[in-house]
Design a protein around this motif. Structure first.
Motif, PDB file in Angstrom:
ATOM      1  N   GLU A 113       0.883  -1.079  -0.118  1.00 32.44           N
ATOM      2  CA  GLU A 113       0.003   0.068  -0.126  1.00 32.44           C
ATOM      3  C   GLU A 113       0.806   1.166   0.125  1.00 32.44           C
ATOM      4  N   TYR A 114       0.880   2.171  -1.212  1.00 33.96           N
ATOM      5  CA  TYR A 114       1.154   3.515  -0.963  1.00 33.96           C
ATOM      6  C   TYR A 114       0.313   4.710  -0.637  1.00 33.96           C
ATOM      7  N   PRO A 115       0.930   5.652  -0.109  1.00 33.80           N
ATOM      8  CA  PRO A 115      -0.033   6.820   0.324  1.00 33.80           C
ATOM      9  C   PRO A 115      -1.226   7.228  -0.505  1.00 33.80           C
ATOM     10  N   GLU A 116      -0.930   7.353  -1.697  1.00 31.52           N
ATOM     11  CA  GLU A 116      -1.998   7.581  -2.520  1.00 31.52           C
ATOM     12  C   GLU A 116      -3.062   6.575  -3.108  1.00 31.52           C
ATOM     13  N   ALA A 124      10.323   2.464   1.856  1.00 32.19           N
ATOM     14  CA  ALA A 124      10.311   3.545   2.751  1.00 32.19           C
ATOM     15  C   ALA A 124       8.930   4.333   2.262  1.00 32.19           C
ATOM     16  N   ALA A 125       8.758   4.290   0.948  1.00 37.79           N
ATOM     17  CA  ALA A 125       7.836   5.165   0.346  1.00 37.79           C
ATOM     18  C   ALA A 125       6.258   4.798   0.583  1.00 37.79           C
ATOM     19  N   SER A 126       6.215   3.614   1.031  1.00 35.42           N
ATOM     20  CA  SER A 126       4.933   3.077   1.148  1.00 35.42           C
ATOM     21  C   SER A 126       4.514   3.631   2.780  1.00 35.42           C
ATOM     22  N   THR A 127       3.315   2.879   2.861  1.00 39.31           N
ATOM     23  CA  THR A 127       2.473   3.279   4.188  1.00 39.31           C
ATOM     24  C   THR A 127       2.950   2.262   5.379  1.00 39.31           C
TER      25      THR A 127
END
Length: 269
Positions: free
Chosen positions: A165-168, A192-195
């Motif tokens: 899952e990614y923020p968007e 690191a870019a994910s939630t």
């Protein structure tokens, strides 16, 4: 200890203090109890006087005396005794029938119907192509009924992994989880870019169960298809016919609606 001895050799035991009281169950007689029980007083369960003597034994050993287990309750005991003796033949016959039924089941011969079915003959290349097209079309239609985030979950699930899952995508993931299509959970290791969460499809929805069924049928087909089918497929598509690789999903437009790969690019990091 009161122990009932049956013709089959089984015993049913009730523990009292200090002594063993064997009870013979018809058709056993006193002569059948010789051997290990020689010299031991036995009672017959279908003998009125023996049951009265057994009642006296209970009366001696009972600590918490109930009305029927006292001299003043002797009349109540006699009523129960007489009723028991009246119903005993039917109970013994019923018990004998139950004990004989497993024997008949054991001796029942194995029929041809009980044998495992033979494996179906291998598919021919032409048959495999026709069935492949049908299942892919059916899978595409079933996936189109689900939100995009759920389709992504199925693509990763086919690869025995979970989607990140990614923020968007957090809002879409939360909505799909709320509706019972997917399950989100904390990831052990994450980008690191994910939630920090991953998600996978559930079997709570009938739409999801339909997709799982078709995926199973398609996977079985690809496993049993002849080499000629796979050679032809790879020649035409430049990748294996395998649900575990992402190009397969793009080639057959299983995730997007008209532009393969566009809506899934954000998940491939």
């Amino acid at each position: 200890m009161v122990s009932g001895i049956t013709p089959s050799g089984q015993t049913e035991t009730l523990f009292l203090r200090g002594s063993l009281v064997p009870i013979l169950v018809p058709p056993l007689e006193f002569s059948d109890a010789e051997g290990v029980l020689r010299g031991t007083q036995c009672f017959k369960i279908n003998d009125k006087n023996n049951l009265s003597s057994l009642y006296d034994e209970f009366t001696k050993h009972a600590r918490r005396k109930r009305p029927w287990l006292t001299p003043s309750g002797h009349g109540t005991f006699e009523e129960h005794r007489d009723l028991f003796l009246k119903e005993l033949p039917k109970k013994l016959q019923k018990k004998a029938s139950r004990s004989e039924s497993p024997k008949s089941a054991i001796t029942t011969p194995v029929t041809k119907a009980a044998l495992p079915a033979p494996h179906p003959p291998p598919l021919r290349s032409g048959e495999a192509h026709k069935e492949f097209k049908r299942l892919v079309s059916e899978l595409r239609a079933a996936l189109a009924k689900l939100p995009m985030i759920v389709r992504i979950a199925f693509m990763y699930d086919a690869n025995d992994t979970k989607a990140t899952e990614y923020p968007e995508h957090k809002k879409d993931v939360n909505d799909a989880e709320y509706r019972g299509f997917i399950k989100a959970e904390e990831a052990w290791e994450f980008n690191a870019a994910s939630t920090g969460r991953v998600f996978s499809p559930t079997k709570a929805s009938q739409h999801n169960r339909d997709v799982y069924r078709i995926l199973k049928e398609l996977s079985d087909l690809l496993s049993n298809a002849p080499p000629a089918f796979h050679h032809e497929y790879e020649r035409q598509n430049d990748h294996p016919a395998n649900l575990r690789i992402f190009p397969f999903w793009d080639t057959h437009d299983l995730l997007s609606e008209g532009e393969p790969g566009k809506e899934t690019a954000a998940f491939r990091r």
